[in-house]
Design an enzyme around this catalytic site. Structure first.
Site, PDB file in Angstrom:
ATOM      1  N   GLU A  61      -4.238   7.617  -5.328  1.00  0.00           N
ATOM      2  CA  GLU A  61      -4.654   6.788  -6.293  1.00  0.00           C
ATOM      3  C   GLU A  61      -5.944   7.155  -7.000  1.00  0.00           C
ATOM      4  OE1 GLU A  61      -4.189   2.699  -5.616  1.00  0.00           O
ATOM      5  OE2 GLU A  61      -1.995   2.748  -4.995  1.00  0.00           O
ATOM      6  N   ARG A  78       0.835  -1.363  -0.002  1.00  0.00           N
ATOM      7  CA  ARG A  78      -0.095  -0.070   0.043  1.00  0.00           C
ATOM      8  C   ARG A  78       0.984   1.312   0.003  1.00  0.00           C
ATOM      9  NH1 ARG A  78      -3.530  -3.102  -1.194  1.00  0.00           N
ATOM     10  NH2 ARG A  78      -5.549  -3.197  -0.432  1.00  0.00           N
ATOM     11  N   HIS A 109      -0.882  -0.055  -9.867  1.00  0.00           N
ATOM     12  CA  HIS A 109      -1.577  -0.816  -8.684  1.00  0.00           C
ATOM     13  C   HIS A 109      -2.316  -2.070  -9.577  1.00  0.00           C
ATOM     14  CE1 HIS A 109      -3.528  -1.066  -4.569  1.00  0.00           C
ATOM     15  NE2 HIS A 109      -3.445  -2.235  -4.955  1.00  0.00           N
TER      16      HIS A 109
HETATM   17  C1  GLV Z   1      -4.793  -5.207  -3.928  1.00  0.00           C
HETATM   18  O1  GLV Z   1      -3.901  -4.493  -3.629  1.00  0.00           O
HETATM   19  C2  GLV Z   1      -5.415  -6.206  -2.770  1.00  0.00           C
HETATM   20  O2  GLV Z   1      -5.311  -5.626  -1.667  1.00  0.00           O
HETATM   21  O3  GLV Z   1      -5.952  -6.860  -3.166  1.00  0.00           O
END
Ligand code: GLV
Length: 338
Positions: free
Chosen positions: A270, A241, A289
């Protein structure tokens, strides 16, 4: 006998496999937009729903949970659940489920890819060619980077994804160091990993990869002070994160050349704002991401998130329950809808 089908709000169009399964048991409302629904939209769509299937982009707070008196389960299409107020859900007897396990390999693959990309400056090479900046053919000093084979990898958080990264690194004959809340001798043996204090791991590693969940304790775990402890040739990789790293401190450190580079998939905000400082840097590799973004993994996430939700509504143990304490507040048998 089912009097009414459970009513579910799904905040994004997830792969067909899950949506078909869900709609065969429940009445579903799916947010169709390409962008996530905002808080107001979730608030209005959650009214009267028995279940919520949400994404990591949705902030699920007390206001949302209170908007449906019938809400029994929040199933997140993600492994991370930092977007959900877990203690509030538990207090209200709402089951929270998620999808760990099925995205381990995809995310570990991406972490390894970012490591190599940043070390070998792959995006810079690609950009040079596309921009017609490759002059003079092969050159003895063009785009020199760092090697990966045989180097030292420091893994912060040796859970599922961290361990999968260690497995990949062993093929590259890397020395594996790790730091974790709990030390695990069995994992050390299995993965040929050595435990280090955070400070020692930062000092000794050529590559550092972050695999901890975002919590109050891990927020800005990597800040100026920690970055200063890293080697000058170090490369930082983050697929967990964004808020685990103080992004401003990271940019300052990279600008000053105090570490060699970074491979970053997750950001404090984001999508990354247009004027973000990090996207101006040459020595970083950025991805939007996409840790779990393979066809296979997203199909599995779709199926598991739906099965988790259905299990709770059937009064059965879901595959991945994040807040097991909730069982003391509300039993599964009292939830059972079919
Ligand atoms: C991705 O970042 C998730 O938490 O699935």
């Amino acid at each position: 006998m089912v009097l009414n089908k459970p009513s579910i709000y799904v905040t994004r169009k997830i792969p067909k496999i899950g949506l078909e399964l869900l709609s065969s048991h429940c009445d579903i409302t799916v947010h169709e937009g390409a962008e996530p629904p905002d808080h107001k939209k979730i608030l209005s769509n959650i009214q009267g729903k028995d279940g919520l299937l949400c994404m990591l982009t949705d902030k699920i707070d007390a206001e949302i949970m209170n908007a449906s008196r019938k809400l029994k389960v929040i199933s997140s299409f993600s492994v991370g659940v930092d977007h959900i107020d877990i203690s509030q859900a538990t207090k209200m007897g709402i089951y929270v489920t998620h999808t760990p396990g099925v995205l381990t390999n995809a995310t570990a693959d991406l972490a390894f890819a970012l490591m190599i990309s940043a070390a070998r400056r792959i995006p810079e090479g690609d950009e040079n060619i596309r921009n017609n900046n490759w002059k003079g053919g092969w050159s003895p000093d063009m785009l020199l980077g760092e090697g990966v084979y045989g180097k030292t990898l420091g893994i912060i958080g040796l859970g599922r994804i961290g361990s999968a990264l260690a497995e990949r690194a062993s093929g590259f004959k890397m020395k594996i160091l790790y730091n974790n809340r709990k030390r695990s001798r069995s994992k050390e043996k299995k993965l040929n990993a050595e435990y280090r204090s955070l400070e020692d791991l930062l000092k000794e590693s050529d590559f550092i990869s972050l695999h901890v969940p975002l919590t109050v304790e891990t927020h800005h775990l990597i800040d100026n002070q920690k970055l200063k402890k890293m080697k000058r040739n170090a490369i930082l990789v983050n697929t967990s994160r964004g808020q685990i790293v103080d992004e401003n401190d990271l940019v300052d450190t990279l600008e000053e050349g105090l570490i060699s580079g970074a491979g970053i998939d997750v950001f404090s905000s984001e999508p990354l704002p247009r004027d973000s400082r990090i996207s101006k840097l040459k020595n970083v590799v950025l991805t939007p991401h996409i840790g779990s973004a393979t066809h296979h993994t997203r199909n599995l996430m779709s199926e598991i998130s739906v099965r988790n939700l259905l299990k709770v509504l059937k009064g059965e143990n879901p595959f991945y329950l994040f807040n097991p304490e909730v069982m003391k507040v509300k039993s599964l048998s009292s939830i059972k809808m079919f």
